[in-house]
Design an enzyme around this catalytic site. Sequence first.
Site, PDB file in Angstrom:
ATOM      1  N   GLY A  13      80.865  41.903  62.393  1.00 27.38           N
ATOM      2  CA  GLY A  13      81.794  42.896  63.218  1.00 27.38           C
ATOM      3  C   GLY A  13      82.894  42.127  63.781  1.00 27.38           C
ATOM      4  O   GLY A  13      83.225  41.014  63.631  1.00 27.38           O
ATOM      5  N   ALA A  15      82.942  40.780  66.790  1.00 22.91           N
ATOM      6  CA  ALA A  15      82.603  39.393  67.524  1.00 22.91           C
ATOM      7  C   ALA A  15      82.471  38.164  66.601  1.00 22.91           C
ATOM      8  O   ALA A  15      82.970  37.264  66.632  1.00 22.91           O
ATOM      9  CB  ALA A  15      81.348  39.551  68.284  1.00 22.91           C
ATOM     10  N   LYS A  34      74.494  41.493  56.012  1.00 23.25           N
ATOM     11  CA  LYS A  34      73.384  42.202  55.148  1.00 23.25           C
ATOM     12  C   LYS A  34      73.840  43.072  54.071  1.00 23.25           C
ATOM     13  O   LYS A  34      73.256  43.371  53.210  1.00 23.25           O
ATOM     14  CB  LYS A  34      72.650  43.015  56.152  1.00 23.25           C
ATOM     15  N   THR A  42      81.170  47.962  64.271  1.00 19.19           N
ATOM     16  CA  THR A  42      82.435  47.976  64.918  1.00 19.19           C
ATOM     17  C   THR A  42      83.238  48.980  63.984  1.00 19.19           C
ATOM     18  O   THR A  42      84.214  49.690  64.542  1.00 19.19           O
ATOM     19  CB  THR A  42      83.163  46.440  64.383  1.00 19.19           C
ATOM     20  N   GLY A  47      86.280  55.339  69.841  1.00 21.18           N
ATOM     21  CA  GLY A  47      87.047  55.618  71.048  1.00 21.18           C
ATOM     22  C   GLY A  47      88.241  54.645  71.418  1.00 21.18           C
ATOM     23  O   GLY A  47      89.327  54.917  71.298  1.00 21.18           O
ATOM     24  N   GLU A 113      88.005  57.567  78.866  1.00 19.96           N
ATOM     25  CA  GLU A 113      86.805  57.997  78.790  1.00 19.96           C
ATOM     26  C   GLU A 113      85.982  57.921  79.948  1.00 19.96           C
ATOM     27  O   GLU A 113      86.566  57.610  81.127  1.00 19.96           O
ATOM     28  CB  GLU A 113      86.112  57.054  77.702  1.00 19.96           C
ATOM     29  N   HIS A 238      74.278  58.058  73.468  1.00 17.45           N
ATOM     30  CA  HIS A 238      75.644  58.624  73.629  1.00 17.45           C
ATOM     31  C   HIS A 238      75.493  60.162  73.692  1.00 17.45           C
ATOM     32  O   HIS A 238      74.584  60.487  73.231  1.00 17.45           O
ATOM     33  CB  HIS A 238      76.413  58.324  72.455  1.00 17.45           C
ATOM     34  N   ARG A 284      78.273  57.620  81.250  1.00 16.62           N
ATOM     35  CA  ARG A 284      77.508  58.227  80.342  1.00 16.62           C
ATOM     36  C   ARG A 284      76.100  58.485  80.247  1.00 16.62           C
ATOM     37  O   ARG A 284      75.236  59.356  79.816  1.00 16.62           O
ATOM     38  CB  ARG A 284      77.477  57.004  79.017  1.00 16.62           C
ATOM     39  N   HIS A 345      72.736  54.546  71.273  1.00 17.08           N
ATOM     40  CA  HIS A 345      74.057  54.233  70.593  1.00 17.08           C
ATOM     41  C   HIS A 345      74.330  53.007  70.927  1.00 17.08           C
ATOM     42  O   HIS A 345      74.868  52.273  70.033  1.00 17.08           O
ATOM     43  CB  HIS A 345      75.040  55.149  71.514  1.00 17.08           C
ATOM     44  N   ARG A 380      76.791  50.563  80.100  1.00 17.14           N
ATOM     45  CA  ARG A 380      77.951  50.080  79.860  1.00 17.14           C
ATOM     46  C   ARG A 380      78.863  51.157  79.865  1.00 17.14           C
ATOM     47  O   ARG A 380      79.018  52.267  79.497  1.00 17.14           O
ATOM     48  CB  ARG A 380      77.737  49.660  78.243  1.00 17.14           C
ATOM     49  N   LEU A 386      83.920  46.419  72.830  1.00 15.20           N
ATOM     50  CA  LEU A 386      84.763  45.822  71.884  1.00 15.20           C
ATOM     51  C   LEU A 386      85.549  44.672  72.464  1.00 15.20           C
ATOM     52  O   LEU A 386      85.744  43.348  71.978  1.00 15.20           O
ATOM     53  CB  LEU A 386      85.859  46.564  71.345  1.00 15.20           C
TER      54      LEU A 386
HETATM   55  C1  SIN Z   1      82.964  56.711  71.669  1.00 15.75           C
HETATM   56  O1  SIN Z   1      84.119  57.032  70.981  1.00 15.75           O
HETATM   57  O2  SIN Z   1      82.569  57.479  72.321  1.00 15.75           O
HETATM   58  C2  SIN Z   1      82.364  55.578  71.688  1.00 15.75           C
HETATM   59  C3  SIN Z   1      82.988  54.557  72.745  1.00 15.75           C
HETATM   60  C4  SIN Z   1      82.195  53.521  73.043  1.00 15.75           C
HETATM   61  O3  SIN Z   1      80.919  53.640  72.975  1.00 15.75           O
HETATM   62  O4  SIN Z   1      82.700  52.629  73.780  1.00 15.75           O
END
Ligand code: SIN
Length: 533
Positions: A13, A15, A34, A42, A47, A113, A238, A284, A345, A380, A386
């Site tokens: 991904g 990282a 894998k 990723t 978002g 967000e 999520h 969240r 999530h 988070r 990311l």
């Molecule tokens: C989303 O697009 O809702 C996910 C974004 C995230 O989890 O950072």
Amino acid sequence: MKITSDFLVIGTGIAGLSYALKVADQGTVSLITKRDIDVTATQLAQGGIATVYSDEDSFADHVRDTMIAGANLPHPDIVKLVVESGPKAIADLIDWGVHFSRNQDNQYDLTREGGHSHRRILHAKDATGREIERALVEAASKHPNITLYQYHIAVDLITESKLQKKPLAQNRCLGAYILDIKKNEVYTFGAHFTVLATGGAGKVYLYTCNPDISTGDGVAIGWRAGAAVANMEFMQFHPTTLYHPQAKSFLISESVRGEGAILRRRDGYAFMPAYHHQKDLAPRDIVARAIDNEMKKYGDDCVFLDITHKSADYIRDRFPMIYRTCLDYGIDMTKEPIPVVPAAHYLCGGLQVDKNGETCIRNLFAIGEVACTGLHGANRLASNSLLEGVVFAKLAAETSLQRCSENYPPLPAIELWDSGSATDSDEEVVVAHNWDEIRRAMWNYVGIVRSDKRLHRAMSRINLIQEEIIEYYWNFHVTSDLIELRNITTVAELIVRSALLRKESRGLHYTIDYPQTNTEQPPQDTVLSGAAN
Ligand code: SIN
């Protein structure tokens, strides 16, 4: 077979690929994954990536939003480090060929967000992860020093303490035993530096928007080798995944709410203002708990996400992938609200690392979702992950390269994998059954709302399954399914043990036995020292 390289990177991904690209000019890299290279979490990120970009925004505001979302548990020094490294991390991604969406003035378009006080999220429409993965895979594939091993899964790490019975305090990682899934053979991968970038552990839960590969492998193998884990009780749910019998937990990005969508009950009532002043853009954990509460109170199977007040052209242009996917399931989001439910999530805890991404085992790094860096705390902030992946990949790469330039001890002789008298299993059903049982127990007893009684109930089931796995593991040849089952069971145990230790509610950990946040003492991480200790 034995393969030796300077750097062993497990996971492809954001990282893992960023680390590989940072070190590849200086040495050989074995890159393990894998499945196919781009089957990663990723790739599914919708978002975007948070960074301070607009003149109206500031590092101080991004730090403050991260601290508030994380319920004051994030480490302020790490938050500052990541936030301030943001613009450079974005520049690296752009250099590697990532194209972010631009607005009509040809400036980068910034979305919003939950929990963010400003528009600060760079995105590529609603498929940001796909664009990042595309560019990084392309760059890594071209590099002559990077050798890719697809359909390979890590079984266990090779450490000096296991190999030479050295004290754990002087433990050093020397590589990993890796199963070639197609050939069913375990190879010895020796390396000066081993990097776990294996992503998260959503598959520990029955319902998740994570890909099938998210089985907590890095956390489990790091823990077994003696690395400490921190804050494992904080699994982020999520709030909005598509509720449809045929949809396999498809994510409806939080940026849909960022662009004005409203959560409603079946009767049309917009319930979020009753829960938080930031309404639909509250952090969240608060939104997921509110949805859980509304569903339980009214006996509903889902709630609804409504963006029909925006023009159809705008919705189709801004959210093309979500629009098309919903339409495939018979839902036209330009005309009707989308049925949604929460799902597992993001794992906010993980292998505990220092400010260079290194675990307590020397030369073993953990970067991305597998790590607990101190950035996320108890919850988070959306789109910070990311960013964390790129920033810590760079820090880990710089530390590795610095050590390479010093006079470094050669790798000792490493024994090849010995499968002893193991035979092929004739009862694969045991693995499938236990896999399902763990995930169900975690969903029912260790979900959005917890209690000590439910946690103990989960733990007794986990213990029984662990006994069976041990027997299975020693008697039969390892398979990819068995390795993953062993890993999700270890991660489930760590989540429950950590949850039992936290005698308060904070962020994502909400328990009816201790519903208040402890404000009398400074917030504490929940740390468990590794299994080998
Ligand atoms: C989303 O697009 O809702 C996910 C974004 C995230 O989890 O950072």
